[in-house]
Design an enzyme around this catalytic site. Structure first.
Site: not given
Ligand code: PNS
Length: 166
Positions: A17, A41, A90, A128
């Site tokens: 990040h 989440k 990514r 994360s």
């Protein structure tokens, strides 16, 4: 003045990040880092904790502002006159989800662009979730999170010492 938004859950912020936010700050006039409540989440860190960790990790970067957000990103971008959303891309596995979000945001706010910065090779598989998973087993997360917040994240996730670290 080109303002962009880097949105995310940041639960917690990782080196991936920070890399994307710094590159955005070098490219645009102002970067708003928006910490969202993601209803899909259950976060591990509170909004306040996530903002605190981001502020510490991004300390000294003049054109970055960290904010908490609820609601739609497309609406918030309009409110702040932001021209684009900047996200890191990514592995291929990110693509479909990110594409879906970009198209949804474009429908909700046609003036809003989404710009993807390719992640660095070393951050390609960093997330994360990986940080939380490794830390939950007492593993070493030094290569995954900024040094200045490493201890806070580790203590919070491991609840104390870490036998596997030198
Ligand atoms: O770090 P994450 O969890 O992948 O970030 C996802 C986030 C927060 C960027 C996304 O859930 C979001 O934009 N939430 C705000 C609500 C919204 O605008 N939803 C419509 C677009 S999917």
């Amino acid at each position: 003045m080109r303002t962009v938004i880097c949105p995310g859950s940041f639960d917690p912020v990782t080196l991936g990040h920070v890399d994307i936010i710094k590159r955005a700050a070098n490219t645009f006039d102002k970067v708003i880092v928006a910490v969202f409540v993601n209803k899909a989440k259950t976060p591990c860190f509170t909004i306040e904790e996530r903002m605190h960790l981001l502020n510490k990790a991004l300390d000294g970067i003049e054109n970055v502002e960290v904010v908490a957000c609820e609601g739609l990103l497309a609406d918030y971008a309009r409110e702040r006159n932001a021209t684009a959303v900047v996200k890191g891309l990514r592995a291929v596995s990110d693509f479909e989800y990110e594409f879906q979000m970009a198209l949804t945001n474009k429908m909700l706010n046609p003036e809003l662009e989404t710009i993807f910065f390719t992640s660095r090779a070393e951050n390609m598989y960093l997330s994360s979730s990986i940080v939380k998973n490794v830390a939950s087993f007492g593993g070493n997360i030094r290569d995954f999170v900024p040094e200045c917040i490493h201890d806070e994240i580790r203590n919070r996730l491991c609840g104390g010492g870490n036998k596997n670290e030198s």
